[in-house]
Design an enzyme around this catalytic site. Structure first.
Site, PDB file in Angstrom:
ATOM      1  CD  GLU A  21      -2.961  -1.100   2.421  1.00 42.42           C
ATOM      2  OE1 GLU A  21      -4.232  -0.543   2.376  1.00 42.42           O
ATOM      3  OE2 GLU A  21      -2.176  -1.356   3.437  1.00 42.42           O
ATOM      4  CE1 TYR A  53     -15.944  25.761  -2.930  1.00 37.88           C
ATOM      5  CE2 TYR A  53     -16.669  27.179  -1.336  1.00 37.88           C
ATOM      6  CZ  TYR A  53     -16.757  26.518  -2.693  1.00 37.88           C
ATOM      7  OH  TYR A  53     -17.459  27.123  -3.521  1.00 37.88           O
ATOM      8  CD  GLU A  73      -7.121   3.973  12.113  1.00 32.39           C
ATOM      9  OE1 GLU A  73      -7.960   3.036  12.611  1.00 32.39           O
ATOM     10  OE2 GLU A  73      -6.284   3.792  11.337  1.00 32.39           O
ATOM     11  CE  LYS A  98      -6.856   1.386   2.859  1.00 29.83           C
ATOM     12  NZ  LYS A  98      -5.697   0.711   3.749  1.00 29.83           N
TER      13      LYS A  98
END
Length: 118
Positions: A21, A53, A73, A98
């Site tokens: 990954e 933004y 996290e 994900k």
């Protein structure tokens, strides 16, 4: 408190527990909720009285593309910390997904949902 929701920020990154990954990468999706006072900009019609933004979107994409954390996290936490650096934002909600986690026989998505305040 007022808020701006920015959904569907999508970028390719290298965060994940497995070495593959962090080497091959994968897609991530982020939704932001930005809490701030929109009363002044609602009356003034001036971008300087709110948060642009577009800068938050660019920042989230940059973090995803350059970070190499083991845990999503941690990635969500770093995104929240950086969004809170915008002066007018008092609170942020980060939903980090994900869409295709490398888990055998699993076709769902994994989502981290955090809310942080100044």
């Amino acid at each position: 408190m007022d808020c701006i929701e920015v959904t569907g920020i999508r970028s390719y990154g290298y965060t994940g527990l497995l070495p593959e990954e962090r080497t091959l990468g994968q897609w991530f999706e982020v939704d932001l909720t930005l809490w701030l006072d929109l009363q002044v900009s609602g009356k003034s019609d001036d971008i300087n009285d709110t948060v642009d933004y577009r800068h938050a979107i660019d920042m989230v994409k940059h973090i995803i593309q350059t970070a190499k954390f083991a845990l999503v996290e941690k990635l969500a936490e770093v995104i929240a910390e950086d969004v809170l650096k915008f002066e007018s934002i008092s609170q942020v909600r980060v939903k980090l997904s994900k869409p295709s986690p490398p888990i055998p026989d699993f076709g769902g998505r994994i989502t981290i949902d955090i809310t942080r305040s100044k």
